[in-house]
Design a protein around this motif. Structure first.
Motif, PDB file in Angstrom:
ATOM      1  N   GLU A  38       0.837  -1.197   0.000  1.00  0.00           N
ATOM      2  CA  GLU A  38       0.000   0.000   0.000  1.00  0.00           C
ATOM      3  C   GLU A  38       0.878   1.257   0.000  1.00  0.00           C
ATOM      4  N   PRO A  39       0.568   2.238  -0.861  1.00  0.00           N
ATOM      5  CA  PRO A  39       1.337   3.482  -0.873  1.00  0.00           C
ATOM      6  C   PRO A  39       0.934   4.390   0.279  1.00  0.00           C
ATOM      7  N   GLY A  40       1.758   5.401   0.538  1.00  0.00           N
ATOM      8  CA  GLY A  40       1.366   6.428   1.493  1.00  0.00           C
ATOM      9  C   GLY A  40       2.394   6.671   2.576  1.00  0.00           C
ATOM     10  N   ASN A  41       1.949   7.376   3.606  1.00  0.00           N
ATOM     11  CA  ASN A  41       2.806   7.753   4.722  1.00  0.00           C
ATOM     12  C   ASN A  41       2.679   6.735   5.848  1.00  0.00           C
ATOM     13  N   TYR A  42       3.823   6.298   6.335  1.00  0.00           N
ATOM     14  CA  TYR A  42       3.897   5.324   7.412  1.00  0.00           C
ATOM     15  C   TYR A  42       4.624   5.943   8.602  1.00  0.00           C
ATOM     16  N   THR A  43       4.168   5.587   9.805  1.00  0.00           N
ATOM     17  CA  THR A  43       4.778   6.072  11.033  1.00  0.00           C
ATOM     18  C   THR A  43       5.284   4.883  11.840  1.00  0.00           C
ATOM     19  N   LEU A  44       6.444   5.056  12.456  1.00  0.00           N
ATOM     20  CA  LEU A  44       7.040   3.997  13.259  1.00  0.00           C
ATOM     21  C   LEU A  44       6.126   3.604  14.414  1.00  0.00           C
ATOM     22  N   ASP A  45       5.981   2.302  14.634  1.00  0.00           N
ATOM     23  CA  ASP A  45       5.231   1.788  15.770  1.00  0.00           C
ATOM     24  C   ASP A  45       6.204   1.620  16.940  1.00  0.00           C
ATOM     25  N   PRO A  46       6.128   2.464  17.973  1.00  0.00           N
ATOM     26  CA  PRO A  46       7.114   2.395  19.061  1.00  0.00           C
ATOM     27  C   PRO A  46       7.041   1.101  19.855  1.00  0.00           C
ATOM     28  N   HIS A  47       5.904   0.398  19.799  1.00  0.00           N
ATOM     29  CA  HIS A  47       5.757  -0.848  20.553  1.00  0.00           C
ATOM     30  C   HIS A  47       6.421  -2.030  19.852  1.00  0.00           C
ATOM     31  N   HIS A  48       6.784  -1.854  18.597  1.00  0.00           N
ATOM     32  CA  HIS A  48       7.431  -2.922  17.844  1.00  0.00           C
ATOM     33  C   HIS A  48       8.677  -2.383  17.152  1.00  0.00           C
ATOM     34  N   THR A  49       9.512  -1.715  17.927  1.00  0.00           N
ATOM     35  CA  THR A  49      10.730  -1.101  17.401  1.00  0.00           C
ATOM     36  C   THR A  49      11.899  -1.345  18.352  1.00  0.00           C
ATOM     37  N   THR A  50      13.024  -1.747  17.802  1.00  0.00           N
ATOM     38  CA  THR A  50      14.261  -1.898  18.561  1.00  0.00           C
ATOM     39  C   THR A  50      15.382  -1.209  17.792  1.00  0.00           C
ATOM     40  N   VAL A  64      27.307  -3.594  23.063  1.00  0.00           N
ATOM     41  CA  VAL A  64      25.984  -3.429  22.464  1.00  0.00           C
ATOM     42  C   VAL A  64      25.097  -2.626  23.410  1.00  0.00           C
ATOM     43  N   GLY A  65      24.459  -1.602  22.880  1.00  0.00           N
ATOM     44  CA  GLY A  65      23.486  -0.821  23.632  1.00  0.00           C
ATOM     45  C   GLY A  65      22.252  -0.595  22.793  1.00  0.00           C
ATOM     46  N   ARG A  66      21.294   0.105  23.364  1.00  0.00           N
ATOM     47  CA  ARG A  66      20.074   0.382  22.626  1.00  0.00           C
ATOM     48  C   ARG A  66      19.533   1.751  23.017  1.00  0.00           C
ATOM     49  N   PHE A  67      18.669   2.265  22.152  1.00  0.00           N
ATOM     50  CA  PHE A  67      17.910   3.475  22.451  1.00  0.00           C
ATOM     51  C   PHE A  67      16.444   3.081  22.517  1.00  0.00           C
ATOM     52  N   ASN A  68      15.780   3.469  23.587  1.00  0.00           N
ATOM     53  CA  ASN A  68      14.416   3.014  23.824  1.00  0.00           C
ATOM     54  C   ASN A  68      13.341   3.909  23.216  1.00  0.00           C
ATOM     55  N   ARG A  69      13.723   5.076  22.715  1.00  0.00           N
ATOM     56  CA  ARG A  69      12.731   5.960  22.092  1.00  0.00           C
ATOM     57  C   ARG A  69      13.242   6.408  20.724  1.00  0.00           C
ATOM     58  N   ALA A  70      12.411   6.190  19.735  1.00  0.00           N
ATOM     59  CA  ALA A  70      12.756   6.565  18.360  1.00  0.00           C
ATOM     60  C   ALA A  70      11.492   6.988  17.636  1.00  0.00           C
ATOM     61  N   ARG A  71      11.680   7.788  16.597  1.00  0.00           N
ATOM     62  CA  ARG A  71      10.571   8.209  15.732  1.00  0.00           C
ATOM     63  C   ARG A  71      11.027   8.078  14.282  1.00  0.00           C
ATOM     64  N   ALA A  72      10.087   7.808  13.401  1.00  0.00           N
ATOM     65  CA  ALA A  72      10.422   7.755  11.977  1.00  0.00           C
ATOM     66  C   ALA A  72       9.160   7.871  11.145  1.00  0.00           C
ATOM     67  N   GLU A  73       9.329   8.408   9.969  1.00  0.00           N
ATOM     68  CA  GLU A  73       8.256   8.465   8.978  1.00  0.00           C
ATOM     69  C   GLU A  73       8.797   7.976   7.641  1.00  0.00           C
ATOM     70  N   LEU A  74       8.000   7.166   6.988  1.00  0.00           N
ATOM     71  CA  LEU A  74       8.357   6.608   5.690  1.00  0.00           C
ATOM     72  C   LEU A  74       7.296   7.002   4.681  1.00  0.00           C
ATOM     73  N   ASP A  75       7.720   7.634   3.607  1.00  0.00           N
ATOM     74  CA  ASP A  75       6.831   7.931   2.479  1.00  0.00           C
ATOM     75  C   ASP A  75       7.102   6.860   1.432  1.00  0.00           C
ATOM     76  N   TYR A  76       6.205   5.869   1.355  1.00  0.00           N
ATOM     77  CA  TYR A  76       6.463   4.721   0.495  1.00  0.00           C
ATOM     78  C   TYR A  76       5.689   4.825  -0.812  1.00  0.00           C
ATOM     79  N   ARG A  77       6.406   4.587  -1.921  1.00  0.00           N
ATOM     80  CA  ARG A  77       5.824   4.695  -3.258  1.00  0.00           C
ATOM     81  C   ARG A  77       6.045   3.383  -4.003  1.00  0.00           C
ATOM     82  N   PRO A  78       5.072   2.493  -3.991  1.00  0.00           N
ATOM     83  CA  PRO A  78       5.273   1.175  -4.600  1.00  0.00           C
ATOM     84  C   PRO A  78       5.472   1.214  -6.105  1.00  0.00           C
ATOM     85  N   ASP A  79       4.933   2.239  -6.778  1.00  0.00           N
ATOM     86  CA  ASP A  79       5.118   2.326  -8.224  1.00  0.00           C
ATOM     87  C   ASP A  79       6.546   2.701  -8.590  1.00  0.00           C
ATOM     88  N   ASP A  80       7.291   3.244  -7.610  1.00  0.00           N
ATOM     89  CA  ASP A  80       8.692   3.614  -7.807  1.00  0.00           C
ATOM     90  C   ASP A  80       9.353   3.623  -6.432  1.00  0.00           C
TER      91      ASP A  80
END
Length: 207
Positions: A38-50, A64-80
């Motif tokens: 599906e095309p469109g804007n996607y937002t990171l799900d914080p409950h399923h992110t490492t 090895v360490g980790r960060f417990n809070r992150a944000r992201a947005e993906l603009d996905y274009r399946p036609d390209d």
């Protein structure tokens, strides 16, 4: 086998079958063809992110360490797919290394300088390079107030609908490498390695 034990076994059997059926109902079909997502804007799900990072220590192990809070947005274009774009950030103060006292040391300005630079950000620029379901996003990494060119290698595992809540989700893995010395953080090189590897395992939700 006594009558009580037999009844317990029968009940356990039916409960296991019921739970198995529920799991099957929640698991929809997974689409792995990137052009069919599906095309469109996607937002990171914080409950399923490492978000993990790895750096060599004394040349014999990986810290090895980790960060417990992150944000992201993906603009996905399946036609390209190569024309897609991604913007991501981590909260430096959310550092987790299983020892709160050592985490505070690493958040000082000898290292991450979390108070002065509370976020690290990656922003893609221009077209990605695509090979199968893997996209290489070129862009910029902003870390400790320094901006440097960087590449984010992304593998899109596929997409499905979460039947529990109706969300359309996209499975995602990513890798980013950088030299910490390029961001004015060269303390104890080479005992603590210069090369830092970042690994991200996440789900995105279509908005």
């Amino acid at each position: 086998m006594s009558g009580n034990n037999a009844r317990a076994c029968v009940i356990l059997f039916f409960v296991s079958q019921l739970l198995s059926g529920c799991g099957a109902l929640l698991s929809g079909s997974v689409e792995t063809d990137l052009t069919a997502l599906e095309p469109g804007n996607y937002t990171l799900d914080p409950h399923h992110t490492t978000v993990l990072f790895k750096v060599s220590h004394l040349g014999v192990s990986q810290f090895v360490g980790r960060f417990n809070r992150a944000r992201a947005e993906l603009d996905y274009r399946p036609d390209d797919s190569a024309a897609s774009a991604i913007h991501a950030s981590v909260n430096i103060d959310s550092l987790d290394v299983n020892r709160p006292d050592f985490a505070e040391t690493l958040k000082s300005c000898d290292w991450l300088c979390a108070e002065r630079y509370p976020e690290a950000r990656f922003e893609s620029k221009g077209r990605a390079n695509q090979s199968g379901n893997r996209l290489i996003f070129t862009g910029e990494l902003l870390f400790r107030g320094v901006r440097q060119p960087a590449e984010l290698g992304v593998t899109i595992n596929g997409a499905t609908t979460n039947r529990l809540n109706g969300d359309y989700i996209l499975g995602f893995e990513a890798r980013l490498h950088f030299k910490r010395s390029a961001f004015a953080m060269d303390k104890y090189i080479p005992a603590v390695g210069d090369n830092v590897a970042v690994e991200i395992y996440a789900e995105f939700i279509r908005r």
